[in-house]
Scaffold this active site. Structure first.
Site, PDB file in Angstrom:
ATOM      1  N   GLY A   8       6.310   4.843   4.208  1.00  0.00           N
ATOM      2  CA  GLY A   8       7.625   4.088   4.457  1.00  0.00           C
ATOM      3  C   GLY A   8       8.301   3.683   3.194  1.00  0.00           C
ATOM      4  N   THR A   9       8.610   2.563   2.957  1.00  0.00           N
ATOM      5  CA  THR A   9       9.407   2.180   1.846  1.00  0.00           C
ATOM      6  C   THR A   9       8.682   2.150   0.557  1.00  0.00           C
ATOM      7  OG1 THR A   9       8.667  -0.404   1.923  1.00  0.00           O
ATOM      8  CG2 THR A   9      10.548   0.492   3.169  1.00  0.00           C
ATOM      9  N   LEU A  10       7.206   2.362   0.464  1.00  0.00           N
ATOM     10  CA  LEU A  10       6.588   2.503  -0.599  1.00  0.00           C
ATOM     11  C   LEU A  10       6.397   4.139  -1.134  1.00  0.00           C
ATOM     12  CD1 LEU A  10       3.440   0.024   0.292  1.00  0.00           C
ATOM     13  CD2 LEU A  10       5.489   0.037  -1.600  1.00  0.00           C
ATOM     14  N   GLU A  82       2.024  -6.388   2.486  1.00  0.00           N
ATOM     15  CA  GLU A  82       2.210  -5.742   3.954  1.00  0.00           C
ATOM     16  C   GLU A  82       1.805  -6.963   5.003  1.00  0.00           C
ATOM     17  OE1 GLU A  82       3.700  -3.275   4.436  1.00  0.00           O
ATOM     18  OE2 GLU A  82       3.146  -1.658   2.974  1.00  0.00           O
TER      19      GLU A  82
END
Length: 156
Positions: A8-10, A82
């Protein structure tokens, strides 16, 4: 050192990628591109358009992502980032290697198509309607879905 699969956003080019390389958080090294061997629903949910990998094996798509080698400090940072265990849970997942570019000392370099394992941040604590949301094979905050991720800094 642990291996972590990010989807995802990482990932590279995504809003939180910089966090993987902030030395205050620990150390991370890109190893490979890969996809899950099983299908999982990857949905975009909440008021902040957060990508969630729902821990429902067999539904959705084989999810594309990246494998990183991280030190204990980075793993601890990622667990906090997270919100483990309330928002996400860190579990092992089997992955099919697409391209392995990183060097791993004392280990054989996995070839494309080979299977490896890494930690993934998926969730079993999702809202009842999330499994019916559109599911994606590959996440991009800036994709055609129009659901751009709201960074933590931009939230109320």
């Amino acid at each position: 050192m642990a291996h972590v699969f990010v989807y995802g956003t990482l990932k590279k080019g995504q809003p939180n990628y910089h966090r993987m390389f902030d030395s205050v958080n620990g150390k991370a090294k890109f190893l490979a591109s890969a996809c899950t061997t099983q299908k999982y629903p990857l949905v975009i949910a909440s008021n902040y358009n957060i990508p969630f990998l729902l821990n429902i094996p067999g539904q959705g798509h084989r999810v594309q992502g990246e494998i990183y080698k991280v030190d204990d400090q980075m793993l601890k940072f990622l667990d906090g980032f997270e919100s483990v265990p309330t928002m996400y849970q860190r579990t092992l997942v089997k992955l099919e290697v697409k391209e392995w570019v990183g060097q791993t000392e004392g280990e054989e370099r996995p070839s494309p198509g080979s299977i490896t394992e890494a930690f993934v941040y998926s969730t079993t604590t999702y809202k009842p309607d999330w499994p019916s949301l559109p599911s994606y094979e590959s996440y991009d905050s800036y994709g055609d879905h129009g659901l751009e991720y709201v960074t933590r800094e931009a939230r109320d």
